[in-house]
Design a protein around this motif. Sequence first.
Motif, PDB file in Angstrom:
ATOM      1  N   THR A 158     -11.758 -26.131   3.040  1.00  0.00           N
ATOM      2  CA  THR A 158     -12.925 -25.385   2.583  1.00  0.00           C
ATOM      3  C   THR A 158     -13.062 -24.078   3.370  1.00  0.00           C
ATOM      4  O   THR A 158     -12.946 -24.104   4.601  1.00  0.00           O
ATOM      5  CB  THR A 158     -14.211 -26.224   2.703  1.00  0.00           C
ATOM      6  OG1 THR A 158     -15.335 -25.419   2.294  1.00  0.00           O
ATOM      7  CG2 THR A 158     -14.469 -26.733   4.114  1.00  0.00           C
ATOM      8  N   PRO A 159     -13.255 -22.933   2.679  1.00  0.00           N
ATOM      9  CA  PRO A 159     -13.108 -22.714   1.255  1.00  0.00           C
ATOM     10  C   PRO A 159     -11.757 -23.240   0.780  1.00  0.00           C
ATOM     11  O   PRO A 159     -10.759 -23.102   1.465  1.00  0.00           O
ATOM     12  CB  PRO A 159     -13.218 -21.195   1.099  1.00  0.00           C
ATOM     13  CG  PRO A 159     -14.046 -20.764   2.284  1.00  0.00           C
ATOM     14  CD  PRO A 159     -13.604 -21.679   3.386  1.00  0.00           C
ATOM     15  N   ASN A 160     -11.760 -23.779  -0.431  1.00  0.00           N
ATOM     16  CA  ASN A 160     -10.635 -24.586  -0.859  1.00  0.00           C
ATOM     17  C   ASN A 160      -9.436 -23.765  -1.324  1.00  0.00           C
ATOM     18  O   ASN A 160      -9.587 -22.724  -1.942  1.00  0.00           O
ATOM     19  CB  ASN A 160     -11.085 -25.515  -1.993  1.00  0.00           C
ATOM     20  CG  ASN A 160     -10.029 -26.515  -2.376  1.00  0.00           C
ATOM     21  OD1 ASN A 160      -9.405 -26.400  -3.423  1.00  0.00           O
ATOM     22  ND2 ASN A 160      -9.804 -27.494  -1.521  1.00  0.00           N
ATOM     23  N   LEU A 191      -9.960 -32.259   4.210  1.00  0.00           N
ATOM     24  CA  LEU A 191     -10.751 -31.350   3.384  1.00  0.00           C
ATOM     25  C   LEU A 191     -10.303 -29.921   3.666  1.00  0.00           C
ATOM     26  O   LEU A 191     -10.059 -29.561   4.822  1.00  0.00           O
ATOM     27  CB  LEU A 191     -12.251 -31.475   3.699  1.00  0.00           C
ATOM     28  CG  LEU A 191     -12.894 -32.861   3.585  1.00  0.00           C
ATOM     29  CD1 LEU A 191     -14.379 -32.758   3.934  1.00  0.00           C
ATOM     30  CD2 LEU A 191     -12.712 -33.447   2.194  1.00  0.00           C
ATOM     31  N   GLU A 203     -10.013 -24.896   7.696  1.00  0.00           N
ATOM     32  CA  GLU A 203     -10.851 -23.741   7.353  1.00  0.00           C
ATOM     33  C   GLU A 203     -10.062 -22.433   7.509  1.00  0.00           C
ATOM     34  O   GLU A 203     -10.561 -21.464   8.081  1.00  0.00           O
ATOM     35  CB  GLU A 203     -12.116 -23.735   8.200  1.00  0.00           C
ATOM     36  CG  GLU A 203     -13.100 -24.828   7.814  1.00  0.00           C
ATOM     37  CD  GLU A 203     -14.483 -24.602   8.406  1.00  0.00           C
ATOM     38  OE1 GLU A 203     -15.367 -24.111   7.684  1.00  0.00           O
ATOM     39  OE2 GLU A 203     -14.673 -24.920   9.594  1.00  0.00           O
ATOM     40  N   LEU A 240     -15.509 -30.734  -6.441  1.00  0.00           N
ATOM     41  CA  LEU A 240     -15.974 -31.268  -5.159  1.00  0.00           C
ATOM     42  C   LEU A 240     -15.601 -32.752  -5.053  1.00  0.00           C
ATOM     43  O   LEU A 240     -15.726 -33.490  -6.028  1.00  0.00           O
ATOM     44  CB  LEU A 240     -17.492 -31.113  -5.024  1.00  0.00           C
ATOM     45  CG  LEU A 240     -18.030 -29.682  -4.981  1.00  0.00           C
ATOM     46  CD1 LEU A 240     -19.552 -29.690  -5.025  1.00  0.00           C
ATOM     47  CD2 LEU A 240     -17.534 -28.953  -3.728  1.00  0.00           C
ATOM     48  N   HIS A 251     -15.921 -16.790   3.800  1.00  0.00           N
ATOM     49  CA  HIS A 251     -16.944 -17.651   3.200  1.00  0.00           C
ATOM     50  C   HIS A 251     -18.113 -16.780   2.741  1.00  0.00           C
ATOM     51  O   HIS A 251     -18.460 -15.785   3.377  1.00  0.00           O
ATOM     52  CB  HIS A 251     -17.411 -18.666   4.243  1.00  0.00           C
ATOM     53  CG  HIS A 251     -18.052 -19.887   3.680  1.00  0.00           C
ATOM     54  ND1 HIS A 251     -19.286 -19.865   3.073  1.00  0.00           N
ATOM     55  CD2 HIS A 251     -17.631 -21.178   3.641  1.00  0.00           C
ATOM     56  CE1 HIS A 251     -19.600 -21.090   2.691  1.00  0.00           C
ATOM     57  NE2 HIS A 251     -18.618 -21.906   3.018  1.00  0.00           N
ATOM     58  N   GLU A 274     -16.302 -23.672  -2.104  1.00  0.00           N
ATOM     59  CA  GLU A 274     -16.855 -23.876  -0.762  1.00  0.00           C
ATOM     60  C   GLU A 274     -17.610 -25.198  -0.733  1.00  0.00           C
ATOM     61  O   GLU A 274     -18.562 -25.388  -1.488  1.00  0.00           O
ATOM     62  CB  GLU A 274     -17.796 -22.720  -0.407  1.00  0.00           C
ATOM     63  CG  GLU A 274     -17.097 -21.372  -0.387  1.00  0.00           C
ATOM     64  CD  GLU A 274     -18.049 -20.193  -0.299  1.00  0.00           C
ATOM     65  OE1 GLU A 274     -17.563 -19.068  -0.115  1.00  0.00           O
ATOM     66  OE2 GLU A 274     -19.281 -20.395  -0.422  1.00  0.00           O
ATOM     67  N   TYR A 275     -17.195 -26.119   0.108  1.00  0.00           N
ATOM     68  CA  TYR A 275     -17.851 -27.420   0.172  1.00  0.00           C
ATOM     69  C   TYR A 275     -19.207 -27.286   0.877  1.00  0.00           C
ATOM     70  O   TYR A 275     -19.285 -26.686   1.952  1.00  0.00           O
ATOM     71  CB  TYR A 275     -16.992 -28.418   0.941  1.00  0.00           C
ATOM     72  CG  TYR A 275     -15.710 -28.836   0.244  1.00  0.00           C
ATOM     73  CD1 TYR A 275     -15.359 -28.335  -1.013  1.00  0.00           C
ATOM     74  CD2 TYR A 275     -14.835 -29.732   0.836  1.00  0.00           C
ATOM     75  CE1 TYR A 275     -14.194 -28.722  -1.647  1.00  0.00           C
ATOM     76  CE2 TYR A 275     -13.659 -30.133   0.213  1.00  0.00           C
ATOM     77  CZ  TYR A 275     -13.347 -29.624  -1.024  1.00  0.00           C
ATOM     78  OH  TYR A 275     -12.183 -30.015  -1.646  1.00  0.00           O
TER      79      TYR A 275
END
Length: 391
Positions: A171-173, A169, A203, A150, A209, A179-180
Amino acid sequence: MTQTRTSNTFRPPVMEARRWIEGVSFSADRPLINVSQAAPVDPPPTGLRQAMAEAALTRDDVHLYGPVLGSSELRAALAVRTAGLYGGNVKAEQVAITSGCNQAFAATVAAICAEGDEVILPTPWYFNHKMWLDMSGVTSIPLKTNKDLLPDVEQAECLITDRTRAITLVTPNNPAGVEYPSDLISAFLALARKHRIALIVDETYRDFHSLSGPPHTLFQDPTWDDTLIHLYSFSKAYRLTGHRVGAMIASSDRLSEVEKFLDTVAICPGQIGQAAALWGMQNLDQWLAGERDEILARRAAIESGAPQLEALGWKLLGLGAYFAYFEHPFATSSTDLAPRMVAECGVLCLPGTMFTPPDDPSGARQLRIAFANLDAEGIAVLFERLSGLKA
């Protein structure tokens, strides 16, 4: 040789990995396990393909140029879907449809950055983001993530300069699957707003997610569009990777700049792909929920099987959506280990060095496993083969 924009970056990692299997034979009882790329291998469901065929046969407009920012129907539908999912306010004029999510990122950078500017990328980073910044003359500033993969807001603030234009960013990465948390994403929005830079949130894997509710609350901020640029992809949700349908949600002022880029490089996104994405949003919610359940089941299979590898010195660093990110136990760098794995255990995956700066030693110990195309039985076979891998 003349130094060009493309020579400023590395070769496409997935294409590079495919070269490793050239000339290698795999037996019928020990076929190659390809976990190198995060893409569905199955075609869209029959109903969606029928809708695409009907559009191709009966609608003259899908064979012509369309609006640069995409179909007005699809833009409106995605605005409604996004507002409903996140509990915020999103208008159709804040939505652009792009030729894939990678193009959405490229268009964003073109609209907000000049040569010599900087964009902060948490590491391990998504390599295509790094590649596009390289080719744009924009400096990627690595933000090393913590043991949970993170990014830290305070560390990010220390990296901001007068040339910083955005923080990105995923996320999900991708590549780590992580997942942030919602509060972390909100903190990055506050940081970006404080310094008058953009927050780009990709995203692409949102539909898989593990949380059933909104993954964050950014769109509930009434002034979200002064800072947030949101990227999305229909490719994974509806198995439309070959049709290249992505999206960007941002202020209408930013989209007027983005339109210049999109008009120049593609004129408009593919019309049949857009028709497919709209039909999918209108008809495939239950089917997509089943797809999500299956991905979550495969994620659970990775989690339950991980102790088998951990007993041999492996470590599961990140897990989610399409990806498992492992630390391997060998002295060999992943740069050398990953190509070797093709012949030695019949597994094609990507080394962590493809997701980290050259001076970051962590990538040498890491491997990305794109597990979405393996069922639980296939994951068990994968773990069996990895368990037999020797230094």
